[in-house]
Scaffold this motif. Sequence first.
Motif, PDB file in Angstrom:
ATOM      1  N   UNK A 492       0.777  -1.244   0.000  1.00  0.00           N
ATOM      2  CA  UNK A 492       0.000   0.000   0.000  1.00  0.00           C
ATOM      3  C   UNK A 492       0.807   1.291   0.000  1.00  0.00           C
ATOM      4  N   UNK A 493       2.057   1.213   0.444  1.00  0.00           N
ATOM      5  CA  UNK A 493       2.785   2.460   0.690  1.00  0.00           C
ATOM      6  C   UNK A 493       4.059   2.601  -0.115  1.00  0.00           C
ATOM      7  N   UNK A 494       4.276   1.733  -1.099  1.00  0.00           N
ATOM      8  CA  UNK A 494       5.558   1.811  -1.793  1.00  0.00           C
ATOM      9  C   UNK A 494       5.451   2.456  -3.179  1.00  0.00           C
ATOM     10  N   UNK A 495       4.257   2.451  -3.771  1.00  0.00           N
ATOM     11  CA  UNK A 495       4.132   2.973  -5.135  1.00  0.00           C
ATOM     12  C   UNK A 495       4.374   4.485  -5.179  1.00  0.00           C
ATOM     13  N   UNK A 496       3.854   5.205  -4.194  1.00  0.00           N
ATOM     14  CA  UNK A 496       4.053   6.659  -4.108  1.00  0.00           C
ATOM     15  C   UNK A 496       4.574   7.006  -2.719  1.00  0.00           C
ATOM     16  N   UNK A 497       5.545   7.904  -2.639  1.00  0.00           N
ATOM     17  CA  UNK A 497       6.047   8.264  -1.322  1.00  0.00           C
ATOM     18  C   UNK A 497       4.952   8.969  -0.512  1.00  0.00           C
ATOM     19  N   UNK A 498       4.813   8.607   0.736  1.00  0.00           N
ATOM     20  CA  UNK A 498       3.887   9.283   1.659  1.00  0.00           C
ATOM     21  C   UNK A 498       2.426   9.256   1.224  1.00  0.00           C
ATOM     22  N   UNK A 499       2.034   8.256   0.475  1.00  0.00           N
ATOM     23  CA  UNK A 499       0.620   8.172   0.125  1.00  0.00           C
ATOM     24  C   UNK A 499       0.185   6.713   0.119  1.00  0.00           C
ATOM     25  N   UNK A 500      -1.064   6.534   0.488  1.00  0.00           N
ATOM     26  CA  UNK A 500      -1.665   5.200   0.462  1.00  0.00           C
ATOM     27  C   UNK A 500      -2.268   4.989  -0.925  1.00  0.00           C
ATOM     28  N   UNK A 501      -1.908   3.884  -1.544  1.00  0.00           N
ATOM     29  CA  UNK A 501      -2.452   3.566  -2.861  1.00  0.00           C
ATOM     30  C   UNK A 501      -2.866   2.104  -2.873  1.00  0.00           C
ATOM     31  N   UNK A 502      -4.147   1.853  -3.156  1.00  0.00           N
ATOM     32  CA  UNK A 502      -4.603   0.462  -3.138  1.00  0.00           C
ATOM     33  C   UNK A 502      -5.178   0.028  -4.458  1.00  0.00           C
ATOM     34  N   UNK A 503      -4.668   0.566  -5.565  1.00  0.00           N
ATOM     35  CA  UNK A 503      -4.955  -0.059  -6.842  1.00  0.00           C
ATOM     36  C   UNK A 503      -6.053   0.531  -7.706  1.00  0.00           C
ATOM     37  N   UNK A 504      -6.761   1.556  -7.240  1.00  0.00           N
ATOM     38  CA  UNK A 504      -7.837   2.088  -8.067  1.00  0.00           C
ATOM     39  C   UNK A 504      -7.390   3.289  -8.905  1.00  0.00           C
ATOM     40  N   UNK A 505      -7.924   3.343 -10.117  1.00  0.00           N
ATOM     41  CA  UNK A 505      -7.705   4.485 -10.982  1.00  0.00           C
ATOM     42  C   UNK A 505      -8.884   5.436 -10.849  1.00  0.00           C
ATOM     43  N   UNK A 506      -8.653   6.716 -11.139  1.00  0.00           N
ATOM     44  CA  UNK A 506      -9.737   7.687 -11.028  1.00  0.00           C
ATOM     45  C   UNK A 506      -9.480   8.857 -11.956  1.00  0.00           C
ATOM     46  N   UNK A 507     -10.537   9.610 -12.200  1.00  0.00           N
ATOM     47  CA  UNK A 507     -10.435  10.844 -12.984  1.00  0.00           C
ATOM     48  C   UNK A 507     -10.962  12.001 -12.153  1.00  0.00           C
ATOM     49  N   UNK A 508     -10.442  13.164 -12.446  1.00  0.00           N
ATOM     50  CA  UNK A 508     -11.000  14.383 -11.846  1.00  0.00           C
ATOM     51  C   UNK A 508     -11.790  15.075 -12.940  1.00  0.00           C
ATOM     52  N   UNK A 509     -13.009  15.496 -12.659  1.00  0.00           N
ATOM     53  CA  UNK A 509     -13.723  16.227 -13.702  1.00  0.00           C
ATOM     54  C   UNK A 509     -13.430  17.721 -13.583  1.00  0.00           C
ATOM     55  N   UNK A 510     -14.068  18.499 -14.419  1.00  0.00           N
ATOM     56  CA  UNK A 510     -13.764  19.932 -14.468  1.00  0.00           C
ATOM     57  C   UNK A 510     -14.090  20.641 -13.156  1.00  0.00           C
ATOM     58  N   UNK A 511     -14.958  20.032 -12.357  1.00  0.00           N
ATOM     59  CA  UNK A 511     -15.308  20.647 -11.077  1.00  0.00           C
ATOM     60  C   UNK A 511     -14.543  20.037  -9.909  1.00  0.00           C
ATOM     61  N   UNK A 512     -13.562  19.177 -10.239  1.00  0.00           N
ATOM     62  CA  UNK A 512     -12.768  18.571  -9.170  1.00  0.00           C
ATOM     63  C   UNK A 512     -13.442  17.388  -8.498  1.00  0.00           C
ATOM     64  N   UNK A 513     -14.512  16.870  -9.101  1.00  0.00           N
ATOM     65  CA  UNK A 513     -15.139  15.667  -8.554  1.00  0.00           C
ATOM     66  C   UNK A 513     -14.355  14.435  -8.974  1.00  0.00           C
ATOM     67  N   UNK A 514     -14.364  13.430  -8.107  1.00  0.00           N
ATOM     68  CA  UNK A 514     -13.603  12.206  -8.369  1.00  0.00           C
ATOM     69  C   UNK A 514     -14.513  11.152  -9.003  1.00  0.00           C
ATOM     70  N   UNK A 515     -14.024  10.565 -10.074  1.00  0.00           N
ATOM     71  CA  UNK A 515     -14.715   9.444 -10.730  1.00  0.00           C
ATOM     72  C   UNK A 515     -13.810   8.231 -10.606  1.00  0.00           C
ATOM     73  N   UNK A 516     -14.158   7.319  -9.733  1.00  0.00           N
ATOM     74  CA  UNK A 516     -13.341   6.111  -9.587  1.00  0.00           C
ATOM     75  C   UNK A 516     -13.666   5.226 -10.781  1.00  0.00           C
TER      76      UNK A 516
END
Length: 660
Positions: A492-516
């Motif tokens: 969980x903690x090795x892909x990015x320094x200082x961040x938890x990452x558990x495998x999901x991709x996402x997009x940010x829309x023009x209003x900053x909403x997250x789309x997993x």
Amino acid sequence: MSNEGLSNLLHEERTFEPSEEFRAQANAGQELFDRAAEDREGFWAEQARRYVQWETDFEQVLDWSEAPFAKWFLGGRLNACVNAVDRHVEVGHGDRVAIHWVGEPEGETRDITYAELHQMVQRAANALADLGVGEGDTVAIYLPMIPEAAIAMLACARLGAPHSVVFGGFSAEALHSRIDDAGAKVVITADGGYRRGKPSALKPAVDAALAHDENPVQKVLVVQRTGQDVDWTNGRDLWWHEALEAAAETHEAQAFDAEHPLFILYTSGTTGKPKGIFHATGGYLVQTAYTSHVVHDLHPDSDVYWCTADIGWVTGHSYIVYGPMTLGATQVMYEGTPDTPHQGRFWEIVQDLKVTVLYTAPTAIRTFMKWGTDIPAKFDLSSLRLLGSVGEPINPEAWMWYREHIGADRCPIVDTWWQTETGAIMISPLPGVTAARPGSAMKAIPGIVAKVVDDMGQEVEKGSGGYLVITEPWPSMLRGIWGDPKRYQETYWSRFPDAYFAGDGAKLDEDGNIWVVGRVDDVMNVSGHRMSTSEIESALVSHPKVAEAAVVGAADETTGQAICAFVILRADAVAEADSQAAAGEGEKLVQELRNHVAKEIGPIAKPRQIMVVPELPKTRSGKIMRRLLKDVAEHREVGDVTTLADSSVMSLISDGMQKG
Ligand code: ATP
Ligand code: MG
């Protein structure tokens, strides 16, 4: 993944504001976001004191000095079972129904008040203590959806004995490996449970799991549910009802450290071998209760809440047992499947028990779409006021269907993103605050910091895609993988320094909403365009003939990967498709669907191949297993199917593939 970022495929313009009426009564308003932004730790300290009763108050909110190993609410002591049960009785809510249990056989129901629950958890805790279970001993629970499942979990929590619930549909082998991994001393099971109208045995799987030479289990407690015959090992097996009867009536609960492990739970295994995630008592209880209050908007004195998950999944842990019960809510617990004895069973339960808040999964919603709108239309669903979704990205059309046909175009929908590892909801609309977009989980809830980053860990710009990470620790975060701290760090903690990452991709829309958009492993690369499988699936589901779709990228010599789609048709489209096929015009529908995707997204997203199938391979928690479909599309031998709900589905699909 390349740096180029995900292609932005779907454009969703529809927005749904909460009604004034909903806003006025909602538990949470904008001020919660403001407070959390101003002082995050102070915010969590306030939630901790608001939602949880501490035997000893905590001295420090967070210790992150040994990151990624977190400690929350240091010095605090509490008992999770006392929080979920005893204190409601103490403040005079003993007569409130905690569980309206609905058995699968029609007419079989049990209503259990908080006072009755209190009696049962005390006896159960004493019975377990009589078997030698104490602080730190693990107990495996392998039960159907009966009240005893919740009672067993709470009794373990009362004793400080971490429970490890194993889904009742799992095989003896899966049970064995989980018992072994957790070192369980006691197993709590039942003779059987009801499944699709018939009693189905459970005890034989326990017997088989324990037939291995070495196992840590000393005693097996057996709940009598179906009355079917069971094999009995004298000295090891005991009836639950006899053990409870013999046990003392009252149990003085002891408080445990906030960081004391509450439970172990294995992930659903969608991407590979399940991981034994463990959670600590204090932070977990705080965040599950808080989210039940602000996301599910539970009003314990008036709501009838129903989470349709199985208790064997994290959703059942957090949003049947610990969250709602810590608030003292009234809820429905249903034993069976949605189509037993008829396809309107869920709606009949909503109508009869006047359910107000419903929390279910996209896979269920798509199944209801497939069965047709006339089924829910036969029932009075006017008691509903809020709907929730969890488990997978919800396709915008499924979201719209849920809103229109279940929520009468009136109930807000909360699409909640979280994981076994996160313990509680992380990203979701707040129903009285957020103007929701169909298909987006919107923004991190107050107190949580989520970002979408690129390959280098830099935040992406609005309108782009990348990896979903959590950049600050949170109270209900996993404390590790049971017995394997190194794997926790690496996973969980090795892909990015200082961040938890558990495998999901996402997009940010023009209003900053997250789309997993699902697992990053499910992102395809077609002629240099990176596309998410879930968006093409959503485009397919937006065609009126399609109920469900699964898309995979199969290796292709010219394009790198080619899009292969598997679709299930809605009930009313099946007959037409069959007659077309009989007339040798099977290609007609496929062309129609390919053109539809091209119109919705663009020609680049047109599937190379579309297969109409009767079912899709799903895990027991209802998630589509794309890796197996990829095996089919690439003509490989199909991989590990042990967590599949129905393994015969794969041969149906492979056979169809050879014919097609
Ligand atoms: P494994 O990790 O063993 O492969 P799993 O990830 O399926 O299993 P869970 O912890 O039950 O096990 O599922 C969490 C995952 O479910 C998330 O990582 C995400 O992919 C998906 N998910 C859950 N809720 C949502 C949601 N609202 N929107 C999109 N995806 C979701
Ligand atoms: Mg996972």
